[in-house]
Design a protein around this motif. Sequence first.
Motif, mmCIF file in Angstrom:
data_model
loop_
_atom_site.group_PDB
_atom_site.id
_atom_site.type_symbol
_atom_site.label_atom_id
_atom_site.label_comp_id
_atom_site.label_asym_id
_atom_site.label_seq_id
_atom_site.Cartn_x
_atom_site.Cartn_y
_atom_site.Cartn_z
ATOM 1 N N GLN B 51 0.776 7.089 -8.109
ATOM 2 C CA GLN B 51 1.774 5.967 -7.678
ATOM 3 C C GLN B 51 1.755 5.894 -6.166
ATOM 4 O O GLN B 51 1.605 7.066 -5.516
ATOM 5 C CB GLN B 51 2.987 6.031 -8.038
ATOM 6 N N PRO B 52 1.917 4.862 -5.461
ATOM 7 C CA PRO B 52 2.119 4.886 -4.010
ATOM 8 C C PRO B 52 3.487 5.445 -3.782
ATOM 9 O O PRO B 52 4.451 5.474 -4.703
ATOM 10 C CB PRO B 52 2.153 3.503 -3.630
ATOM 11 N N PRO B 53 3.988 6.204 -2.640
ATOM 12 C CA PRO B 53 4.996 6.807 -2.425
ATOM 13 C C PRO B 53 6.384 5.554 -2.319
ATOM 14 O O PRO B 53 6.053 4.454 -2.336
ATOM 15 C CB PRO B 53 5.104 7.219 -0.912
ATOM 16 N N ALA B 54 7.570 6.027 -2.848
ATOM 17 C CA ALA B 54 8.654 5.209 -3.013
ATOM 18 C C ALA B 54 8.898 4.458 -2.011
ATOM 19 O O ALA B 54 8.989 3.090 -2.036
ATOM 20 C CB ALA B 54 9.988 6.042 -3.265
ATOM 21 N N GLY B 55 8.621 4.624 -0.724
ATOM 22 C CA GLY B 55 9.046 3.851 0.530
ATOM 23 C C GLY B 55 8.063 2.686 0.789
ATOM 24 O O GLY B 55 8.128 1.523 1.287
ATOM 25 N N ALA B 56 6.635 2.852 0.082
ATOM 26 C CA ALA B 56 5.774 1.857 0.189
ATOM 27 C C ALA B 56 6.102 0.824 -0.783
ATOM 28 O O ALA B 56 5.519 -0.348 -0.499
ATOM 29 C CB ALA B 56 4.454 2.612 -0.013
ATOM 30 N N GLN B 57 6.677 0.984 -2.053
ATOM 31 C CA GLN B 57 6.547 0.017 -2.826
ATOM 32 C C GLN B 57 7.433 -1.283 -2.554
ATOM 33 O O GLN B 57 6.579 -2.369 -3.016
ATOM 34 C CB GLN B 57 7.211 0.835 -4.322
ATOM 35 N N PRO B 58 8.466 -1.609 -1.999
ATOM 36 C CA PRO B 58 9.083 -2.720 -1.686
ATOM 37 C C PRO B 58 7.790 -3.352 -0.800
ATOM 38 O O PRO B 58 7.818 -4.683 -1.056
ATOM 39 C CB PRO B 58 10.359 -2.261 -0.849
ATOM 40 N N TRP B 59 7.274 -2.857 0.104
ATOM 41 C CA TRP B 59 6.448 -3.588 0.760
ATOM 42 C C TRP B 59 5.353 -3.953 0.168
ATOM 43 O O TRP B 59 4.732 -5.165 0.434
ATOM 44 C CB TRP B 59 5.837 -2.629 2.005
ATOM 45 N N LEU B 60 4.711 -3.081 -0.667
ATOM 46 C CA LEU B 60 3.496 -3.384 -1.523
ATOM 47 C C LEU B 60 3.816 -4.749 -2.503
ATOM 48 O O LEU B 60 2.971 -5.627 -2.733
ATOM 49 C CB LEU B 60 2.926 -2.425 -2.278
#
Lengths: 379, 425
Positions: B51-60
């Motif tokens: 999975q992409p890191p947690a910080g990335a998820q809202p942006w993605l």
Amino acid sequence: MKTPDAIVVGAGIVGAACARALARDDRRVLVLDAAPGTAGGATAAGMGHIIITDDSEAQFELCHRSQQLWDELAPEFPVGVQRDECGCVWVAVDDEDLEAAQQKRDYYAARGIRAEVLDQRQLREAEPALAHELVGGLRVPGDTVVYPPAAAEWLLAETERRDGQIRRNAEVVAVASGAVTLADGSALSAPIIVNAAGDRALHLLPDPRLHDLVRPRKGHLAITERGRPLIRHQVAELGYFRSAHGANQSSVAFNVQPRTTGQTLIGSSRQFGATHRAVDHGILARMLERAMELLPGLADLRVIRTWTGFRAATADKLPYIGPVPGHEGLFVATGHEGLGITTSLGTGGIIAAQVRGETPFIDAAPYRLDRPVAEWSVA
Amino acid sequence: MLELRTDVTVVGAGPAGVAAAVEASESGARVVLVDDNPKSGGQIWRQGTGQPPAGAQPWLRRLASSTVEHLSGTAVVDVEGARSLFLRRPDGLARVHTGATVLATGSRERFLPFPGWTLPGVMGAGGAQALAKSGWPVRGTRIVVAGSGPLLLAVAHYLKGAGAQVTALVEQAPLGSLIGMAPRLMRHPRKLKQAMSLAAGIRGVRRLYSSWVEAAQGEDAVSSVTVRTPGGRHQIECELVACGFGLVPETRLARLCNAALAEENVQVDSLQRTDVEGLFAAGEITGVGGVDVALAEGRIAGLAAAGDVDAARALSRVRDREQRFAAALEAAFELSPELGALATDATVVCRCEDVTLGELRAYEDARDAKLKTRCGMGACQARMCGPAMRFIGGWKQDSIRPPLFPIETAALAEISAAQTSEAMQ
């Protein structure tokens, strides 16, 4: 260094060849170049062909004698000079070209140079990757290729080995009898000054009427990644002569080389009036399209780099080599256009002989600075 | 050639690029996002098998639900000014005519050569992490992580998590400089938490400061490294060396657009505008600073490029705060000049063309050396040896010309011809 016996302005291939020739006569030579490196102007931008051309008898003579000098030096070159005895094939697109090929063959034969006319089948055997519509060509087996910056560096190293010195970041703004003036206002003196500053050379002379005798003529080149070369010879179209010597403001001509690195070098273009270094996309497109037309396999090879450069061109296609009249000990060597690598060694030989007060090995009258001024065929 | 028209084109789909694209799109602009990777996220949010890191998820997520036209697997080959970009896509060439361009081309790792660095098993720290993320097995492998910068922590953490035996984490910066960051870190609670979590994750790993790998040894591949520490030299056995000396802004495209640089960074104003009309820059290319600066700069660039200047200005406080932290971090990890003296005359500097430092010593100028030795002429186009020689020899950047990467002659001719016809209209 102690006061030099000679100062050479410009560490391009012509300056380097002059410097080496003077150093071999036991002169202490100081070479000056404006750039932080050497051989970074037209020398670095060129294709590095050592070829015979015959626009005039004088051009032929200088090429021929220079090529012999290159051949004599060949055993001494380090690998980096990338000398390739690949020969040259001039291709004919039509019967008119083929006729020109035959005339050239006869002209060369009469002067002791091997050349053979190829018919369509022979051309295909010699270079199977070329377009099949080509009707034939002329093979000149003695033509060679070098990598110009490394060749110039070797000539400069030979100069240093003979007590010479190279100074970079030394921009000369004026030359005169016995002295040169640098951009910082300082002066350097020597009894012999050789001005080989390329397309800027004549601008360093006080007489403004001389300035326009040499004009920059822009060129483009592209080179592929390393790989298996498509061709064995350097291959150019006979129409190249029309481009090289023609009157057009801008022109392109097929001229492609296999390099010892496995890369393919793609040329060529000629433009007057362009002064910016950036790639002219329209010219680049035309140049690549012409190259792919005659060598279709190029289309799929990947180009890794493109660049431009400026040749020092003259109106009558001959360089200026020799003394500057009225200025004791001041010589000029410029205006070599697209033949600077080929004719550099002959130029050095002429200058060295003239400095010694001897008659050069070929008649140097056609290259004099005070020859009748030819008309530029373009504005 | 496929012709596209849009308001904003963003180049690079790392944090800065994604933030720019999302913000520009959400403020109503038509946006094209160009990236040469198959998936968005860039190096730092690289989406491998996990999975992409947690910080990335809202942006993605925001990107996925936006109207941004995401051109993946696409690279910029050439430009005609900042508002016309030529692209190579998996299915052919394209040209995008755009009102504004945001460059978010990120950074790449700086590698400084040392004897033995060309042995198989010695690789870039980011490269090693990327390989592991793509599923390359590292379980049980003894790895020395070395060089400098916060990235090393993350790499060591990841490799350890993937089952590798990280035998040493070798940082060239002095421990004192890093401790000096502590008060600042206190004011950035999220970063503090992240740093503590990373540190906890590599508990037990031997950590050396003011130290560096001086040489790597091995027959067919690396088997050990010599590490120089203030207390003397150590020999450490390993099968892999993951080595990186900070990051270098990837400014090739910016330079092709004629944007002004200060040192190695693209110069921008408070709205992330470069000195070229219509050209913005965000993230690592304006100065290496990490994901939080990149996001802040990307958002501002996206909004400004879309014409929402007020919204862009409102974010400047956040960005400035992140930039101050990044600047302090950069100072803390400043490279020791001694690292420039690791390579010997026999050490290869340009791997593509096999050029040693000894061959380069005669030259003071990158272009001169390139012409004479072929250093930087090879397949990687000086991406590795360029930054290395800028550090070792104080060389300047060489000029940049199209194409930005090797491309078929036919494609280059087509791109060049397109620029002529446009100019003649």
